[in-house]
Scaffold this motif. Structure first.
Motif, PDB file in Angstrom:
ATOM      1  N   ALA A   1       0.839  -1.199   0.000  1.00  0.00           N
ATOM      2  CA  ALA A   1       0.000   0.000   0.000  1.00  0.00           C
ATOM      3  C   ALA A   1       0.870   1.243   0.000  1.00  0.00           C
ATOM      4  CB  ALA A   1      -0.913   0.000   1.219  1.00  0.00           C
ATOM      5  N   ALA A   2       0.410   2.270  -0.679  1.00  0.00           N
ATOM      6  CA  ALA A   2       1.071   3.567  -0.648  1.00  0.00           C
ATOM      7  C   ALA A   2       0.829   4.225   0.708  1.00  0.00           C
ATOM      8  CB  ALA A   2       0.531   4.446  -1.767  1.00  0.00           C
ATOM      9  N   ILE A   3       1.649   5.251   1.012  1.00  0.00           N
ATOM     10  CA  ILE A   3       1.550   5.910   2.315  1.00  0.00           C
ATOM     11  C   ILE A   3       0.142   6.453   2.558  1.00  0.00           C
ATOM     12  CG2 ILE A   3       2.406   7.823   3.720  1.00  0.00           C
ATOM     13  CD1 ILE A   3       4.474   5.667   3.463  1.00  0.00           C
ATOM     14  N   GLY A   4      -0.464   7.060   1.546  1.00  0.00           N
ATOM     15  CA  GLY A   4      -1.817   7.595   1.724  1.00  0.00           C
ATOM     16  C   GLY A   4      -2.821   6.523   2.080  1.00  0.00           C
ATOM     17  N   ASP A   5      -2.670   5.330   1.487  1.00  0.00           N
ATOM     18  CA  ASP A   5      -3.567   4.220   1.804  1.00  0.00           C
ATOM     19  C   ASP A   5      -3.331   3.716   3.219  1.00  0.00           C
ATOM     20  OD1 ASP A   5      -4.698   4.305  -0.760  1.00  0.00           O
ATOM     21  OD2 ASP A   5      -3.116   3.008  -1.559  1.00  0.00           O
ATOM     22  N   ILE A   6      -2.063   3.673   3.640  1.00  0.00           N
ATOM     23  CA  ILE A   6      -1.752   3.282   5.021  1.00  0.00           C
ATOM     24  C   ILE A   6      -2.405   4.263   5.991  1.00  0.00           C
ATOM     25  CG2 ILE A   6       0.109   3.057   6.711  1.00  0.00           C
ATOM     26  CD1 ILE A   6       1.913   2.084   4.430  1.00  0.00           C
ATOM     27  N   ALA A   7      -2.295   5.552   5.689  1.00  0.00           N
ATOM     28  CA  ALA A   7      -2.891   6.569   6.552  1.00  0.00           C
ATOM     29  C   ALA A   7      -4.394   6.378   6.671  1.00  0.00           C
ATOM     30  CB  ALA A   7      -2.573   7.966   6.029  1.00  0.00           C
ATOM     31  N   ALA A   8      -5.063   6.130   5.550  1.00  0.00           N
ATOM     32  CA  ALA A   8      -6.516   5.951   5.581  1.00  0.00           C
ATOM     33  C   ALA A   8      -6.899   4.726   6.396  1.00  0.00           C
ATOM     34  CB  ALA A   8      -7.046   5.822   4.154  1.00  0.00           C
ATOM     35  N   TYR A   9      -6.145   3.656   6.235  1.00  0.00           N
ATOM     36  CA  TYR A   9      -6.408   2.411   6.968  1.00  0.00           C
ATOM     37  C   TYR A   9      -6.307   2.649   8.475  1.00  0.00           C
ATOM     38  CZ  TYR A   9      -5.677  -2.473   8.424  1.00  0.00           C
ATOM     39  OH  TYR A   9      -5.759  -3.700   9.047  1.00  0.00           O
ATOM     40  N   TYR A  10      -5.222   3.304   8.899  1.00  0.00           N
ATOM     41  CA  TYR A  10      -5.004   3.518  10.330  1.00  0.00           C
ATOM     42  C   TYR A  10      -5.924   4.598  10.896  1.00  0.00           C
ATOM     43  CZ  TYR A  10      -1.228   0.211  10.881  1.00  0.00           C
ATOM     44  OH  TYR A  10      -0.514  -0.966  10.978  1.00  0.00           O
ATOM     45  N   ARG A  11      -6.202   5.610  10.103  1.00  0.00           N
ATOM     46  CA  ARG A  11      -7.111   6.674  10.578  1.00  0.00           C
ATOM     47  C   ARG A  11      -8.493   6.104  10.881  1.00  0.00           C
ATOM     48  NH1 ARG A  11      -6.425   9.900   6.577  1.00  0.00           N
ATOM     49  NH2 ARG A  11      -4.704  11.091   7.510  1.00  0.00           N
ATOM     50  N   GLU A  12      -8.961   5.208  10.041  1.00  0.00           N
ATOM     51  CA  GLU A  12     -10.272   4.584  10.248  1.00  0.00           C
ATOM     52  C   GLU A  12     -10.329   3.848  11.587  1.00  0.00           C
ATOM     53  OE1 GLU A  12     -13.136   1.227   8.056  1.00  0.00           O
ATOM     54  OE2 GLU A  12     -11.274   1.917   7.113  1.00  0.00           O
ATOM     55  N   ARG A  13      -9.184   3.350  12.036  1.00  0.00           N
ATOM     56  CA  ARG A  13      -9.126   2.575  13.268  1.00  0.00           C
ATOM     57  C   ARG A  13      -8.685   3.399  14.473  1.00  0.00           C
ATOM     58  NH1 ARG A  13      -8.788  -0.129   8.910  1.00  0.00           N
ATOM     59  NH2 ARG A  13      -9.391  -2.347   8.781  1.00  0.00           N
ATOM     60  N   ARG A  14      -8.384   4.681  14.246  1.00  0.00           N
ATOM     61  CA  ARG A  14      -7.906   5.581  15.302  1.00  0.00           C
ATOM     62  C   ARG A  14      -6.637   5.033  15.962  1.00  0.00           C
ATOM     63  NH1 ARG A  14     -12.392   5.741  19.210  1.00  0.00           N
ATOM     64  NH2 ARG A  14     -11.026   7.104  20.401  1.00  0.00           N
ATOM     65  N   ILE A  15      -5.760   4.505  15.110  1.00  0.00           N
ATOM     66  CA  ILE A  15      -4.459   3.986  15.538  1.00  0.00           C
ATOM     67  C   ILE A  15      -3.374   4.775  14.818  1.00  0.00           C
ATOM     68  CG2 ILE A  15      -2.931   1.979  15.596  1.00  0.00           C
ATOM     69  CD1 ILE A  15      -5.403   0.193  15.499  1.00  0.00           C
ATOM     70  N   ALA A  16      -2.431   5.334  15.566  1.00  0.00           N
ATOM     71  CA  ALA A  16      -1.276   5.980  14.938  1.00  0.00           C
ATOM     72  C   ALA A  16      -0.294   4.904  14.476  1.00  0.00           C
ATOM     73  CB  ALA A  16      -0.601   6.936  15.910  1.00  0.00           C
ATOM     74  N   ALA A  17       0.499   5.217  13.464  1.00  0.00           N
ATOM     75  CA  ALA A  17       1.425   4.235  12.904  1.00  0.00           C
ATOM     76  C   ALA A  17       2.804   4.848  12.700  1.00  0.00           C
ATOM     77  CB  ALA A  17       0.889   3.702  11.575  1.00  0.00           C
ATOM     78  N   VAL A  18       3.827   4.138  13.160  1.00  0.00           N
ATOM     79  CA  VAL A  18       5.220   4.470  12.865  1.00  0.00           C
ATOM     80  C   VAL A  18       5.591   3.761  11.573  1.00  0.00           C
ATOM     81  CG1 VAL A  18       7.612   4.174  13.600  1.00  0.00           C
ATOM     82  CG2 VAL A  18       5.862   4.818  15.273  1.00  0.00           C
ATOM     83  N   VAL A  19       5.991   4.531  10.548  1.00  0.00           N
ATOM     84  CA  VAL A  19       6.190   4.001   9.196  1.00  0.00           C
ATOM     85  C   VAL A  19       7.662   4.119   8.802  1.00  0.00           C
ATOM     86  CG1 VAL A  19       5.504   4.214   6.778  1.00  0.00           C
ATOM     87  CG2 VAL A  19       3.837   4.688   8.592  1.00  0.00           C
ATOM     88  N   PHE A  20       8.194   3.052   8.200  1.00  0.00           N
ATOM     89  CA  PHE A  20       9.603   3.072   7.783  1.00  0.00           C
ATOM     90  C   PHE A  20       9.850   2.058   6.676  1.00  0.00           C
ATOM     91  CE2 PHE A  20       9.171   0.653  11.814  1.00  0.00           C
ATOM     92  CZ  PHE A  20       9.314  -0.630  11.314  1.00  0.00           C
ATOM     93  N   THR A  21      11.020   2.168   6.071  1.00  0.00           N
ATOM     94  CA  THR A  21      11.543   1.150   5.173  1.00  0.00           C
ATOM     95  C   THR A  21      12.883   0.700   5.736  1.00  0.00           C
ATOM     96  OG1 THR A  21      12.010   0.638   2.848  1.00  0.00           O
ATOM     97  CG2 THR A  21      12.768   2.785   3.672  1.00  0.00           C
ATOM     98  N   VAL A  22      13.637  -0.095   4.980  1.00  0.00           N
ATOM     99  CA  VAL A  22      14.981  -0.511   5.398  1.00  0.00           C
ATOM    100  C   VAL A  22      15.955  -0.223   4.268  1.00  0.00           C
ATOM    101  CG1 VAL A  22      16.467  -2.420   6.114  1.00  0.00           C
ATOM    102  CG2 VAL A  22      14.104  -2.334   6.921  1.00  0.00           C
TER     103      VAL A  22
END
Length: 289
Positions: A44-65
């Motif tokens: 998922a793209a970052i915007g999709d991740i944001a929408a997924y987590y926002r719907e659940r009222r969960i903040a997310a720490v996002v990274f790659t390696v």
């Protein structure tokens, strides 16, 4: 970010594809990981991740390696991840990843990413990046991260990356023994260290380091809670109740699945909110509203 309005904080979420479609892993490792985890959620793209987590009222720490030295594969841009997360600052917190083999140049990049791009911490994957966390080659980078006052999150234990592939595609598990973090915690006592995952086969080592060193936390990502080793559950419910963090490992494990299984653990009622949110607020240096 309105921390008070959050249900939880997921400290372990992967950005696996860039805006232009560049993947975080080379094709062979990506295919092997998908087989190991039985595909999991789609990238998922970052915007999709944001929408997924926002719907659940969960903040997310996002990274790659960033493991370019070991794999030859260019990483997703830290700057892109940070800029995309900034557009969703109500729900996403960007971490960066810098190849520790880059030495002092890595330390300069860390300062730039925090000061100019608002990065909130750094992710390391010792097995994928092919380095021992206690190796002095990474010390200039740790020194910069400590000075910047942001956390460092280290993969520990078994990894699904390379699992089942011939020779593990050169990925060595030995680099991710959490006992390696004991030296880092001693030499950088003001650096917040997060030891990611139930650290199979070194769970007792992780618990020992987190109990002994006040700057070491454990995140619970990468495994369904129903498979947690019993000693991890026992200590999360007692000695380490203020030092254990919710993490899912999205997209390979979704927060929906993780939280459903977490609800079945035999934990004290007062411990659950600590694991789900309160401990992360402290480890990440977030402001309470």
């Amino acid at each position: 970010m309105d921390v008070s309005g959050l249900v939880a904080i997921d400290v372990h979420v992967h950005a696996e594809i860039s805006a232009c479609g560049h993947p975080s892993l080379p094709p062979a490792l990506e295919a092997g990981k998908a087989a190991y985890f039985k595909a999991g959620a789609p990238q998922a793209a970052i915007g999709d991740i944001a929408a997924y987590y926002r719907e659940r009222r969960i903040a997310a720490v996002v990274f790659t390696v960033d493991a370019e030295s070991a794999t030859g594969h260019p990483p997703i841009s830290n700057e892109e991840i940070a800029a995309d997360c900034a557009q969703h600052a109500d729900i996403l917190l960007p971490f960066a990843s810098i190849d520790p083999h880059r030495g002092r140049a890595a330390a300069r990049d860390a300062r730039r990413l925090v000061e100019d791009y608002g990065v909130r911490g750094f992710k390391f994957h010792p097995s994928l990046q092919a380095f021992f966390p206690s190796d002095r080659l990474a010390y200039p980078l740790y020194d910069a991260i400590q000075e910047l006052g942001v956390p460092a999150l280290f993969h520990s234990g078994q990894t699904g990356i390379g699992a089942g592939l011939r020779g593990g595609r050169g990925i060595r598990l030995k680099y991710s023994n959490p006992m390696e973090l004991d030296d880092v915690a001693v030499d950088f006592p003001d650096l917040t260290i997060i030891c990611a995952h139930p650290s199979v086969p070194w769970q007792d080592e992780a618990l020992s380091v987190a109990t002994h060193k006040p700057n070491v936390f454990i995140d619970l990502s990468g495994w369904s809670p129903k498979y947690f080793p019993p000693q991890l559950v026992r200590q999360a419910n007692s000695l380490l109740k203020h030092k254990v963090l919710f993490g899912s490992d999205y997209p390979v494990i979704t927060p929906d699945r993780w939280l459903a299984d977490f609800g079945q653990l035999d934990l004290k009622p007062e411990v659950r909110p600590l694991i789900l949110k309160d401990n992360a607020v402290r480890a990440l240096g977030l402001a309470l509203n």
